[in-house]
Design an enzyme around this catalytic site. Structure first.
Site, PDB file in Angstrom:
ATOM      1  N   GLY A  19      -4.110  -3.588  -1.597  1.00  0.00           N
ATOM      2  CA  GLY A  19      -5.052  -2.765  -0.899  1.00  0.00           C
ATOM      3  C   GLY A  19      -4.904  -1.869  -1.781  1.00  0.00           C
ATOM      4  O   GLY A  19      -5.317  -1.115  -1.595  1.00  0.00           O
ATOM      5  N   ARG A  34       2.293 -11.455  -0.241  1.00  0.00           N
ATOM      6  CA  ARG A  34       1.452 -12.259   0.333  1.00  0.00           C
ATOM      7  C   ARG A  34       0.843 -13.391  -0.112  1.00  0.00           C
ATOM      8  O   ARG A  34       1.174 -14.008  -1.316  1.00  0.00           O
ATOM      9  CB  ARG A  34       0.487 -11.450  -0.167  1.00  0.00           C
ATOM     10  CG  ARG A  34       0.573  -9.565   0.484  1.00  0.00           C
ATOM     11  CD  ARG A  34      -0.344  -9.580   1.965  1.00  0.00           C
ATOM     12  NE  ARG A  34       0.231  -8.697   2.671  1.00  0.00           N
ATOM     13  CZ  ARG A  34      -0.062  -7.110   3.912  1.00  0.00           C
ATOM     14  NH1 ARG A  34      -0.975  -8.241   4.051  1.00  0.00           N
ATOM     15  NH2 ARG A  34       0.295  -6.267   3.967  1.00  0.00           N
ATOM     16  N   ASP A  92      -9.448  -9.116   9.509  1.00  0.00           N
ATOM     17  CA  ASP A  92      -8.251  -8.015   9.123  1.00  0.00           C
ATOM     18  C   ASP A  92      -9.610  -7.080   9.423  1.00  0.00           C
ATOM     19  O   ASP A  92      -9.533  -5.733   9.967  1.00  0.00           O
ATOM     20  CB  ASP A  92      -8.213  -7.965   7.689  1.00  0.00           C
ATOM     21  CG  ASP A  92      -7.350  -7.339   7.681  1.00  0.00           C
ATOM     22  OD1 ASP A  92      -6.328  -6.634   8.354  1.00  0.00           O
ATOM     23  OD2 ASP A  92      -7.614  -6.215   6.775  1.00  0.00           O
ATOM     24  N   SER A 124      -1.428  -3.154  12.070  1.00  0.00           N
ATOM     25  CA  SER A 124      -0.734  -4.135  10.902  1.00  0.00           C
ATOM     26  C   SER A 124       0.742  -4.318  11.864  1.00  0.00           C
ATOM     27  O   SER A 124       1.110  -3.887  12.331  1.00  0.00           O
ATOM     28  CB  SER A 124      -0.555  -3.564  10.190  1.00  0.00           C
ATOM     29  OG  SER A 124      -1.511  -3.175   8.585  1.00  0.00           O
ATOM     30  N   ALA A 125       0.986  -6.199  11.551  1.00  0.00           N
ATOM     31  CA  ALA A 125       1.575  -6.715  12.545  1.00  0.00           C
ATOM     32  C   ALA A 125       2.033  -6.852  13.576  1.00  0.00           C
ATOM     33  O   ALA A 125       2.665  -6.713  14.480  1.00  0.00           O
ATOM     34  CB  ALA A 125       2.788  -5.973  11.765  1.00  0.00           C
ATOM     35  N   CYS A 126       0.747  -6.428  14.070  1.00  0.00           N
ATOM     36  CA  CYS A 126       0.751  -6.113  15.455  1.00  0.00           C
ATOM     37  C   CYS A 126      -0.005  -8.062  16.210  1.00  0.00           C
ATOM     38  O   CYS A 126      -0.536  -8.032  17.317  1.00  0.00           O
ATOM     39  CB  CYS A 126      -0.115  -5.220  16.546  1.00  0.00           C
ATOM     40  SG  CYS A 126       1.507  -3.954  15.725  1.00  0.00           S
ATOM     41  N   TYR A 149       0.863 -15.851  21.770  1.00  0.00           N
ATOM     42  CA  TYR A 149       0.351 -16.998  20.815  1.00  0.00           C
ATOM     43  C   TYR A 149      -0.805 -17.761  21.407  1.00  0.00           C
ATOM     44  O   TYR A 149      -1.737 -17.350  22.282  1.00  0.00           O
ATOM     45  CB  TYR A 149       1.162 -17.887  19.968  1.00  0.00           C
ATOM     46  CG  TYR A 149       2.635 -17.250  19.702  1.00  0.00           C
ATOM     47  CD1 TYR A 149       2.209 -16.279  18.324  1.00  0.00           C
ATOM     48  CD2 TYR A 149       3.373 -16.848  19.677  1.00  0.00           C
ATOM     49  CE1 TYR A 149       3.075 -15.840  17.100  1.00  0.00           C
ATOM     50  CE2 TYR A 149       4.581 -15.691  19.079  1.00  0.00           C
ATOM     51  CZ  TYR A 149       4.450 -14.957  18.009  1.00  0.00           C
ATOM     52  OH  TYR A 149       5.184 -14.241  17.195  1.00  0.00           O
ATOM     53  N   HIS A 166     -10.823  -1.624  11.937  1.00  0.00           N
ATOM     54  CA  HIS A 166     -10.047  -2.843  11.395  1.00  0.00           C
ATOM     55  C   HIS A 166      -9.606  -3.986  12.673  1.00  0.00           C
ATOM     56  O   HIS A 166      -8.390  -4.079  13.125  1.00  0.00           O
ATOM     57  CB  HIS A 166      -8.484  -1.598  11.396  1.00  0.00           C
ATOM     58  CG  HIS A 166      -7.481  -2.926  10.839  1.00  0.00           C
ATOM     59  ND1 HIS A 166      -5.574  -1.981  11.031  1.00  0.00           N
ATOM     60  CD2 HIS A 166      -7.138  -3.789   9.885  1.00  0.00           C
ATOM     61  CE1 HIS A 166      -5.704  -2.791  10.421  1.00  0.00           C
ATOM     62  NE2 HIS A 166      -5.730  -3.736   9.095  1.00  0.00           N
ATOM     63  N   ARG A 220       0.747  -1.516   0.109  1.00  0.00           N
ATOM     64  CA  ARG A 220       0.376   0.159  -0.261  1.00  0.00           C
ATOM     65  C   ARG A 220       0.407   1.633   0.156  1.00  0.00           C
ATOM     66  O   ARG A 220       2.207   1.168   0.503  1.00  0.00           O
ATOM     67  CB  ARG A 220      -1.033  -0.041   1.079  1.00  0.00           C
ATOM     68  CG  ARG A 220      -1.628  -1.076   1.279  1.00  0.00           C
ATOM     69  CD  ARG A 220      -2.899  -0.779   2.442  1.00  0.00           C
ATOM     70  NE  ARG A 220      -2.274  -1.190   3.343  1.00  0.00           N
ATOM     71  CZ  ARG A 220      -1.481   0.332   4.668  1.00  0.00           C
ATOM     72  NH1 ARG A 220      -2.390   1.453   4.842  1.00  0.00           N
ATOM     73  NH2 ARG A 220      -1.455  -0.601   5.516  1.00  0.00           N
ATOM     74  N   LYS A 232      -2.893  -9.757  14.766  1.00  0.00           N
ATOM     75  CA  LYS A 232      -4.837  -9.616  14.156  1.00  0.00           C
ATOM     76  C   LYS A 232      -4.831 -11.533  13.684  1.00  0.00           C
ATOM     77  O   LYS A 232      -5.732 -12.238  14.065  1.00  0.00           O
ATOM     78  CB  LYS A 232      -5.462  -8.858  13.286  1.00  0.00           C
ATOM     79  CG  LYS A 232      -5.408  -7.646  13.740  1.00  0.00           C
ATOM     80  CD  LYS A 232      -5.961  -6.772  13.444  1.00  0.00           C
ATOM     81  CE  LYS A 232      -5.932  -6.400  12.365  1.00  0.00           C
ATOM     82  NZ  LYS A 232      -4.389  -5.704  11.762  1.00  0.00           N
TER      83      LYS A 232
HETATM   84  P1  GTP Z   1      -2.350  -6.752   8.956  1.00  0.00           P
HETATM   85  O1  GTP Z   1      -2.857  -8.017   8.318  1.00  0.00           O
HETATM   86  O2  GTP Z   1      -0.995  -6.156   8.134  1.00  0.00           O
HETATM   87  O3  GTP Z   1      -3.144  -5.823   9.833  1.00  0.00           O
HETATM   88  O4  GTP Z   1      -1.316  -7.548  10.599  1.00  0.00           O
HETATM   89  P2  GTP Z   1      -2.105  -8.317  11.874  1.00  0.00           P
HETATM   90  O5  GTP Z   1      -2.449  -7.780  12.642  1.00  0.00           O
HETATM   91  O6  GTP Z   1      -2.424  -9.480  11.289  1.00  0.00           O
HETATM   92  O7  GTP Z   1      -0.475  -9.478  12.009  1.00  0.00           O
HETATM   93  P3  GTP Z   1       0.147 -10.302  12.426  1.00  0.00           P
HETATM   94  O8  GTP Z   1      -0.655 -11.389  13.116  1.00  0.00           O
HETATM   95  O9  GTP Z   1       0.153 -11.294  10.238  1.00  0.00           O
HETATM   96  O10 GTP Z   1       1.410 -10.542  13.041  1.00  0.00           O
HETATM   97  C1  GTP Z   1       2.297 -11.246  12.877  1.00  0.00           C
HETATM   98  C2  GTP Z   1       3.787 -10.334  13.782  1.00  0.00           C
HETATM   99  O11 GTP Z   1       3.061 -10.379  15.080  1.00  0.00           O
HETATM  100  C3  GTP Z   1       4.334 -11.186  13.144  1.00  0.00           C
HETATM  101  O12 GTP Z   1       6.058 -10.235  13.851  1.00  0.00           O
HETATM  102  C4  GTP Z   1       4.574 -12.247  14.551  1.00  0.00           C
HETATM  103  O13 GTP Z   1       5.324 -13.276  14.987  1.00  0.00           O
HETATM  104  C5  GTP Z   1       4.261 -11.439  15.598  1.00  0.00           C
HETATM  105  N1  GTP Z   1       2.795 -12.187  16.896  1.00  0.00           N
HETATM  106  C6  GTP Z   1       1.858 -12.145  17.392  1.00  0.00           C
HETATM  107  N2  GTP Z   1       0.829 -12.573  17.482  1.00  0.00           N
HETATM  108  C7  GTP Z   1       1.806 -12.396  18.460  1.00  0.00           C
HETATM  109  C8  GTP Z   1       2.063 -13.015  20.242  1.00  0.00           C
HETATM  110  O14 GTP Z   1       1.164 -13.472  21.197  1.00  0.00           O
HETATM  111  N3  GTP Z   1       3.475 -12.623  20.889  1.00  0.00           N
HETATM  112  C9  GTP Z   1       3.900 -12.389  20.288  1.00  0.00           C
HETATM  113  N4  GTP Z   1       5.653 -11.503  20.489  1.00  0.00           N
HETATM  114  N5  GTP Z   1       4.836 -11.698  18.809  1.00  0.00           N
HETATM  115  C10 GTP Z   1       2.954 -12.298  18.539  1.00  0.00           C
HETATM  116 MN    MN Z   2      -3.318  -9.850   9.157  1.00  0.00          MN
HETATM  117 MN    MN Z   3      -5.030  -4.932   8.126  1.00  0.00          MN
END
Ligand code: GTP
Ligand code: MN
Ligand code: MN
Length: 607
Positions: A217, A388, A292, A267-269, A513, A245, A75, A271
């Protein structure tokens, strides 16, 4: 002729298609029916054009790999615009240009831009077709790659046209790669126009135009453009709905009672990880409705009901493995489109983090270059970091039956969270809805040393919606606050905040996790009103001592203590950062939110 314009009966679609054809002058027009045959013949066309590589049919049945132009991989927020009549209505967090000026620019770029190409018309439903929370769009595109991705990510075809009838309304979504083909000209394997990328939302007209990019996106307009930016605007007009989101998950307790939770993380946290979790506590089951986006609406019973407007996962590949997210891996074992991952010698895919060992033999990187482990050359990124998979929700082994429910699923709790090394506890509950809105408005993630900003700095991403809100974010806070008066307190979802990312000396304090199911259990018990499991603190309710189920878990007591303590001094400096961030919204910042922040400060000072 099912695929010709003459098969269309909806007047607005016919006009829309004719206007588009007149401006962009395609060589022909094809109306998509969403059938399996159509999907397969388009995939074959993409293979013939050199855009798709068919993967090993035994290892990855019905799967394809695409490699994008190396400059068209994500994006592009700097090219994304909210073109409201007034600049103020786009707010300080969006790019803005006057609609007339933007339209003049786009018209110039789009004149004749589909020359030599087919113009595809994609009628699609976001959400179950005909459902009370679902909405319809029509995407016009010159990219068959976009068509096949849309056929996974949304519900496409004849049934959607039937729901529209002759007079039904829809969101027009126009897309072009801006790469006209002259007679005899050799086509590119990824048509795009990098210098002229514009992803434009016209909020007052509920209209989307995106040009120049063929990627995710930017080009699959049902997703961020419609399901978030335009839908946020529509929801506010309706007054009883939200577009967020957020993931949606179903959670069943050992007694068999089922609840639904939504969660917004930037994002990347995490979800996608949380949405497909395998619970580690006995007797609890988690199932995935969506990973998402959530559309929510107040139902006849006064509660919020949620649907996943999407039909697929457009997930980040790197880091996804059978260990970290087995359910995501299983979702893309078949019927999947991979973009910008590596191709192995045996015709399968690979990305960084899929396995410890890089596969043996010749590998084609996402850039189309050959590499192998024994070549002696240093290992490049074999997959792009933002590569992706586009996979079907139906293929997710932990899909929740609620995904199919026309009216959606009732929401008991909403969670906010971000990546926070310090200060923010593992989990806490807001005092009430308005305090919950304060939590949403102050969602932030700490930048790591790898990011441009100095490490440890807070980057605010309110409601995880920073790039996705279609109007002034200050007004969006205000809209969220209105539900405190519109919905009875006992019907509103309870609002929580989580943080899986507390660190000490570079080590995560919480295993995360699957173990996050323990936190979800406490959240559900709070929703059920179980006594004695929470303590009141200045920032909200935290788990009481022993209330979080840690049986069989090996986290040192000292770490748990840190994870579940409120550091008032650190929080007071947090309040200052939030106040500074909020001030950016000026007059649009709701008074009630200022009052919530003042009250938080007063509680922290009194503690
Ligand atoms: P978008 O799809 O881009 O909106 O992001 P998302 O929120 O779906 O992110 P995604 O689940 O792909 O996040 C992945 C990142 O978060 C990776 O680096 C994982 O290792 C990390 N992660 C996810 N869950 C955990 C957790 O419970 N603990 C830790 N330490 N890292 C986590
Ligand atoms: Mn995601
Ligand atoms: Mn997203």
């Amino acid at each position: 002729m099912a695929h010709s314009v003459s098969s269309l009966v909806n007047k607005k679609i016919v006009n829309y298609v004719n206007e588009c054809a007149e401006l962009m002058t395609p060589k022909d027009i094809y109306v998509c029916d969403g059938s399996a045959e159509e999907y397969h013949s388009l995939c074959e066309l993409l293979v013939k054009q050199g855009i798709f590589t068919k993967l090993n049919e035994t290892k990855r049945p019905n799967c394809y790999l695409a490699r994008s132009n190396p400059a068209d991989v994500a994006r592009v927020e700097k090219c994304t615009f909210i073109c409201s009549e007034k600049e103020e209505d786009a707010g300080p967090t969006n790019n803005w240009m006057a609609p007339a000026e933007m339209k003049a620019k786009l018209n110039g770029l789009m004149k004749g831009c589909m020359k030599g190409r087919t113009m595809y018309v994609i009628p699609f439903s976001m959400g179950p077709i005909g459902g009370p929370i679902s909405r319809i769009g029509v995407e016009i595109t010159d990219s068959p790659y976009v068509v096949v991705n849309m056929e996974i990510m949304a519900k496409v075809g004849k049934k959607v046209l039937d729901v529209l009838g002759t007079d039904g309304d829809f969101v027009p979504c126009t897309h072009s790669c801006l790469a006209p083909l002259e007679e005899g000209q050799q086509d590119s394997t990824w048509p795009c126009n990098i210098d002229n990328r514009y992803i434009v939302q016209f909020p007052e007209e509920h209209r989307i135009v995106s040009v120049g990019s063929g990627y995710g996106g930017n080009a699959l307009l049902g997703k961020k453009c419609f399901a978030l930016r335009i839908a946020t605007v529509m929801c506010r007009e309706e007054g009883n709905s939200l577009a967020e989101h957020m993931l949606i998950l179903g959670i069943t307790n050992p007694q068999g009672k089922k609840y639904y939770i939504t969660a917004a993380f930037p994002s990347a946290c995490g979800k996608t990880n949380l949405a497909m979790l395998n619970a580690t506590i006995p007797g609890w089951k988690i199932e995935c409705v969506g990973d998402d986006i959530a559309w929510l609406k107040i139902g006849p019973d006064g509660r919020f009901w949620a649907i996943n407007p999407e039909s697929g996962f457009f997930g980040v590949a790197p880091g996804t493995s059978y260990k970290s997210n087995p359910n995501a891996m299983k979702s893309c074992e078949k019927d999947t489109i991979f973009t910008n991952v590596a191709l192995t010698e045996d015709g399968d895919v690979w990305w960084e983090g899929m396995s410890k060992e890089v596969p043996k033999g010749k590998i084609i990187t996402w850039l189309g270059k050959e590499w192998s482990a024994d070549s002696g050359e240093p290992k490049p990124n074999l997959a792009h970091p933002n590569s992706r998979f586009t996979a079907k929700v139906e293929n997710c082994p932990v899909g929740d039956p609620g995904y199919y429910a026309l009216e959606g699923v009732p929401v008991s709790a909403m969670i906010f969270g971000g990546r926070r090394e310090n200060t923010v506890p593992l989990v806490f509950q807001s005092r009430n809805w308005k305090h919950g809105v304060l939590l949403g408005s102050s969602v932030a993630s700490e930048t790591t040393a790898a990011a441009e900003a100095a490490a440890g700095q807070l980057r605010f991403d309110p409601f995880a919606m920073l790039p996705f809100c279609g109007y002034n974010m200050g007004d969006y806070f205000g809209y969220w606050l209105t539900f405190a008066d519109k919905v009875a307190a006992d019907k509103l979802p309870k609002i929580f905040h989580v943080n899986w990312f507390r660190k000490e000396n570079g080590r995560f304090l919480w295993p995360g996790y699957g173990e996050n199911s323990r936190v979800l259990k406490w959240i559900i018990e709070r929703c059920e009103g179980k006594e004695g499991i929470a303590v009141e603190t200045p920032i909200g309710y935290l788990p009481a001592k022993g209330a979080l189920d840690l049986s069989g878990l090996d986290v040192p007591e000292a770490d748990m203590e840190k994870l579940l303590t409120v550091d008032c001094k650190a929080y007071l400096s947090e309040v200052e950062k939030i106040r500074t961030y909020h001030s950016k919204f000026g007059d649009h910042l709701p008074k009630d939110l200022i009052a919530e922040l003042d009250a938080l400060e007063a509680r922290l000072k009194a503690a």
